[in-house]
Design a protein around this motif. Structure first.
Motif, PDB file in Angstrom:
ATOM      1  N   MET A  64       0.858  -1.288  -0.136  1.00 47.18           N
ATOM      2  CA  MET A  64       0.119  -0.004  -0.032  1.00 47.18           C
ATOM      3  C   MET A  64       0.982   1.242  -0.069  1.00 47.18           C
ATOM      4  O   MET A  64       1.728   1.295   0.746  1.00 47.18           O
ATOM      5  CB  MET A  64      -0.943  -0.090   1.327  1.00 47.18           C
ATOM      6  N   LYS A  65       0.803   2.266  -1.103  1.00 45.37           N
ATOM      7  CA  LYS A  65       1.587   3.368  -1.184  1.00 45.37           C
ATOM      8  C   LYS A  65       0.667   4.388  -0.790  1.00 45.37           C
ATOM      9  O   LYS A  65      -0.431   4.745  -1.206  1.00 45.37           O
ATOM     10  CB  LYS A  65       2.075   3.570  -2.611  1.00 45.37           C
ATOM     11  N   ASP A  66       1.069   5.375   0.246  1.00 49.45           N
ATOM     12  CA  ASP A  66       0.334   6.853   0.641  1.00 49.45           C
ATOM     13  C   ASP A  66       0.736   7.524  -0.423  1.00 49.45           C
ATOM     14  O   ASP A  66       1.924   7.980  -0.549  1.00 49.45           O
ATOM     15  CB  ASP A  66       1.011   6.920   1.891  1.00 49.45           C
ATOM     16  N   LEU A  67      -0.128   8.105  -1.252  1.00 48.16           N
ATOM     17  CA  LEU A  67       0.172   8.924  -2.501  1.00 48.16           C
ATOM     18  C   LEU A  67       0.656  10.365  -1.850  1.00 48.16           C
ATOM     19  O   LEU A  67       1.320  11.065  -2.397  1.00 48.16           O
ATOM     20  CB  LEU A  67      -1.143   9.001  -3.281  1.00 48.16           C
ATOM     21  N   ALA A  68       0.136  10.732  -0.752  1.00 41.09           N
ATOM     22  CA  ALA A  68       0.507  11.999  -0.289  1.00 41.09           C
ATOM     23  C   ALA A  68       2.078  12.087   0.270  1.00 41.09           C
ATOM     24  O   ALA A  68       2.466  13.048   0.174  1.00 41.09           O
ATOM     25  CB  ALA A  68      -0.524  12.291   1.050  1.00 41.09           C
ATOM     26  N   THR A  69       2.278  11.110   0.969  1.00 38.53           N
ATOM     27  CA  THR A  69       3.679  10.830   1.460  1.00 38.53           C
ATOM     28  C   THR A  69       4.673  10.284   0.773  1.00 38.53           C
ATOM     29  O   THR A  69       5.757  10.252   1.044  1.00 38.53           O
ATOM     30  CB  THR A  69       3.696  10.665   2.872  1.00 38.53           C
ATOM     31  N   GLY A  70       4.316   9.242  -0.158  1.00 38.90           N
ATOM     32  CA  GLY A  70       5.076   8.380  -0.608  1.00 38.90           C
ATOM     33  C   GLY A  70       5.283   7.079   0.284  1.00 38.90           C
ATOM     34  O   GLY A  70       6.289   6.309  -0.362  1.00 38.90           O
ATOM     35  N   GLN A  71       4.823   7.030   1.460  1.00 39.02           N
ATOM     36  CA  GLN A  71       5.333   5.744   2.155  1.00 39.02           C
ATOM     37  C   GLN A  71       4.647   4.496   1.866  1.00 39.02           C
ATOM     38  O   GLN A  71       3.463   4.750   1.596  1.00 39.02           O
ATOM     39  CB  GLN A  71       5.137   6.408   3.690  1.00 39.02           C
ATOM     40  N   TRP A  72       5.253   3.401   1.992  1.00 39.02           N
ATOM     41  CA  TRP A  72       4.698   2.326   1.884  1.00 39.02           C
ATOM     42  C   TRP A  72       4.447   1.406   2.959  1.00 39.02           C
ATOM     43  O   TRP A  72       5.009   1.559   4.181  1.00 39.02           O
ATOM     44  CB  TRP A  72       5.821   1.351   1.060  1.00 39.02           C
TER      45      TRP A  72
END
Length: 286
Positions: A64-72
């Motif tokens: 799962m990638k957080d599109l706002a932070t780029g964190q996985w």
């Protein structure tokens, strides 16, 4: 994110990471220089202290990638981070797709990819680890369509969407060759085709199917057609003469399955997307 320390505290074990890392230090592989074209993957990771994996942006709860932070996030992210820690390496993540993951391994873009079903076609070009967990192929169906068997799906009147080049593609090609198969770029595109009524069903692995339905209950229902086509979720490796990297990961997986870390990582991340162990249908086990 679940860690082995959390699991160890539950089962009464400590210093898990240290135990596995200690095992990693005892290896026949010898670190080689960057100029050596024959350097093995294991030796390069030990030398550079970097471990490269591929991750699929729309692959919850696997990735799962957080599109706002780029964190996985995701259970394969947790598992990969734990593996990198035991290799004393930094985890580097490259975004890919299920269909492109094998190509990324072959082209040396990544060192390992978690979440591959070990199909004979893939086994021609890459190596596989021992199973990380068990799974099965299922079908997401529109509301007024409730097939019970693969034979019912194998009809020219049935339209099935899959992500091109994936194991889903290979399964429907083999089990439902008479159906109208729409091969789309990603699994999300296949889900969109189902949602808009362009197809009757989407073939998707059970874990991903349950996640999609939790996010969009109005999509339809999940069916596990019979006979159940059981499979496993494994890690894939670039094929090379030195098997130290594959052998180490196999040992690591077996050790952490026995400890309960793998199961805990999976269940914890499933809960993040609203899926519980009770949602897993009979015939599928972790």
């Amino acid at each position: 994110m679940v860690t082995r320390r959390d699991v160890a505290s539950i089962v009464g074990l400590g210093a898990v990471g240290a135990a596995v890392t200690a095992g990693a230090l005892v290896s026949p592989a010898v670190a080689q220089t960057a100029a050596d074209p024959n350097e093995s993957t294991f030796a390069r990771i030990r030398r550079t202290k970097k471990m490269r994996i591929g991750a699929v942006g729309g692959g919850a709860p696997y990735y799962m990638k957080d599109l706002a932070t780029g964190q996985w996030k995701g259970f394969y992210i947790d598992i990969a981070k734990a593996l990198a820690d035991d290799m004393e390496a930094e985890l580097e993540i490259t975004e890919t797709t299920w269909g492109n993951s094998v190509l990324d391994l072959q082209s040396n873009k990544i060192d390992i990819f978690f979440g591959l079903n070990p199909t004979p076609k893939r086994a021609l070009v890459v190596d596989f680890s021992v199973p990380v967990f068990n799974n099965a192929f299922g079908i997401l169906c529109k509301k007024d369509f409730k097939p019970k068997t693969w034979a019912e799906l194998n009809s020219p009147d049935i339209k099935i969407a899959v992500d091109q080049g994936s194991s889903h593609d290979q399964v429907v090609s083999r089990l439902t060759p008479k159906a109208q198969i729409s091969r789309l770029k990603t699994a999300d595109d296949a889900t969109a085709a189902l949602q808009t009524g362009r197809v009757d069903a989407q073939c998707l692995i059970t874990m991903l199917s349950l996640t999609v339905l939790k996010k969009n209950p109005s999509l339809g229902q999940f069916v596990l057609p019979t006979p159940i086509f059981a499979t496993t979720s494994n890690a894939g490796f670039r094929r090379e003469n030195d098997k130290t990297w594959r052998d180490y990961v196999n040992t690591w997986i077996d050790f952490n399955k026995g400890l309960g870390f793998i199961r805990s990582a999976i269940l914890t991340n499933m809960e993040l997307v609203g899926v519980t162990e009770a949602d897993i249908p009979p015939g599928v086990s972790l």
